[in-house]
Design an enzyme around this catalytic site. Structure first.
Site, short mmCIF file in Angstrom:
data_model
loop_
_atom_site.label_atom_id
_atom_site.label_comp_id
_atom_site.label_asym_id
_atom_site.label_seq_id
_atom_site.Cartn_x
_atom_site.Cartn_y
_atom_site.Cartn_z
N THR A 21 0.84 -1.20 0.00
CA THR A 21 0.00 0.00 0.00
C THR A 21 0.87 1.25 0.00
O THR A 21 2.10 1.15 0.00
CB THR A 21 -0.96 -0.03 1.21
OG1 THR A 21 -1.96 0.97 1.06
CG2 THR A 21 -0.21 0.22 2.52
N ASN A 22 0.24 2.41 -0.04
CA ASN A 22 0.93 3.69 0.04
C ASN A 22 0.55 4.38 1.33
O ASN A 22 -0.55 4.16 1.83
CB ASN A 22 0.45 4.60 -1.10
CG ASN A 22 1.25 4.46 -2.35
OD1 ASN A 22 2.32 3.86 -2.36
ND2 ASN A 22 0.75 5.00 -3.44
N ARG A 23 1.39 5.25 1.83
CA ARG A 23 1.01 6.06 2.99
C ARG A 23 -0.01 7.08 2.55
O ARG A 23 0.27 7.94 1.73
CB ARG A 23 2.23 6.79 3.53
CG ARG A 23 2.99 5.98 4.54
CD ARG A 23 4.18 6.75 5.07
NE ARG A 23 3.82 7.76 6.06
CZ ARG A 23 4.72 8.53 6.66
NH1 ARG A 23 5.98 8.42 6.35
NH2 ARG A 23 4.32 9.41 7.55
N VAL A 89 -2.40 6.15 -5.35
CA VAL A 89 -2.57 4.87 -6.04
C VAL A 89 -1.22 4.14 -6.07
O VAL A 89 -0.20 4.75 -6.41
CB VAL A 89 -3.06 5.11 -7.48
CG1 VAL A 89 -3.29 3.78 -8.19
CG2 VAL A 89 -4.33 5.95 -7.49
#
Ligand code: CTP
Ligand code: CA
Length: 211
Positions: A21-23, A89
Site C-alpha cells: 500500500t501507500n502512505r 494509487v
C-alpha cells in the site's frame, strides 16, 4: 457541478493476509469531498480503505485495488463535470496474488511487481474526458518542476503539489501546504488546516472555465 473525487490509498494483495500500500490517510480527499458538497456540488467519492467517515450528502464507492479504482472511475467519469484525483494509487501490484498464505523459506524473498494503470493519466487519452481535470503530485524534491511535468503529461487543468518531505504536514496530518500549478501560473497556499485548504482548492476549481 458533478464532481468525482478519488481518495485514500489502494491495497494490492500479495496473499490472503498481506498487501502493498501507500502512505495515505485520505484526509485531503475527504476534506475536498466535504468542501465540494458544502458548496452545493454533487460529489462522488471513490476511495480506498481509510478510517474516515463519508461526508454527509456524498455518494460513495469503496474500492481496494488500483484496478477496482480504475473501473469505478471509468464507469462514472462520463457523467462528471470535474474530476479530482487525490488518491495515493500504488504504481505497482504483485504480479500474482497467492491463493494461500505465503510461508517463509530462505533468507531473502524477491517480489515481482507489475505496473498498475494510471487512472488520472487515462482520463484524457483513454476515457476522452473533456471536463475539468485536477491531479495531485506528491514529491520529495523539485516540487514545481515535477508537478508541471505531471500537469502536461496527464492533460490536467490544475495539479495540487505536495512536498511530502516537510515534517509535520501532509501524510496523516490535519495540516498541509500546497502549490497550485496551473498551465499558466503557480500559486502557493501556505500551511493550513486541510479543511481550509480544501475550500480554497474547490474555489479555484470553480473558477476554471469549462466548455
Ligand atoms: N494517479 C492515478 N493512478 C495511478 C497513479 C497516480 O490516478 N496509477 C494519480 C494520483 O491520484 C495523482 C497523480 O496521478 O493525482 C499523480 O500521482 P503521483 O504518484 O504523484 O505521480 P505518478 O504519475 O504516479 O508518478 P511518480 O509516482 O513516478 O512520481
Ligand atoms: Ca505514483
Amino acid at each position: 457541478m458533478k464532481i468525482l473525487i478519488t481518495a485514500g490509498p489502494t491495497r494490492e494483495p500479495l496473499d490472503p493476509v498481506r498487501y502493498l500500500t501507500n502512505r495515505s490517510s485520505g484526509k485531503m480527499g475527504y476534506a475536498l469531498a466535504h468542501a465540494a458538497a458544502h458548496d452545493g456540488h454533487q460529489v462522488l467519492l471513490i476511495s480506498g480503505p481509510t478510517d474516515l467517515d463519508v461526508p454527509d450528502g456524498v455518494d460513495f464507492i469503496p474500492v481496494e485495488t488500483a484496478a477496482e479504482m480504475f473501473e469505478a472511475v471509468q464507469d462514472s467519469l462520463s457523467r462528471m463535470d470535474a474530476a479530482i484525483f487525490a488518491a495515493a494509487v500504488a504504481d505497482y501490484r504483485p504480479a500474482t496474488a497467492a491463493e494461500q498464505k505465503i510461508k517463509k523459506s530462505g533468507e531473502t524473498l524477491t517480489l515481482e511487481l507489475v505496473r498498475n494503470p494510471d487512472i488520472l493519466g487515462s482520463c484524457r487519452s483513454h476515457f476522452g474526458f473533456t471536463g475539468t481535470l485536477v491531479g495531485f503530485a506528491a514529491e520529495t524534491e523539485h516540487l514545481a518542476a515535477h508537478a508541471r511535468t505531471k500537469l502536461e503529461k496527464k492533460g490536467c487543468d490544475l495539479v495540487v503539489a505536495n512536498d511530502v518531505s516537510q515534517p509535520g504536514i501532509g501524510f496523516d496530518s490535519d495540516r498541509n501546504a500546497v502549490l497550485l500549478v496551473f498551465p499558466d501560473r503557480i500559486e502557493s497556499l501556505p500551511e493550513d488546516d486541510k479543511h481550509q485548504l480544501a475550500h480554497r482548492i474547490i474555489q479555484e476549481i470553480e473558477k476554471i472555465p469549462r466548455d
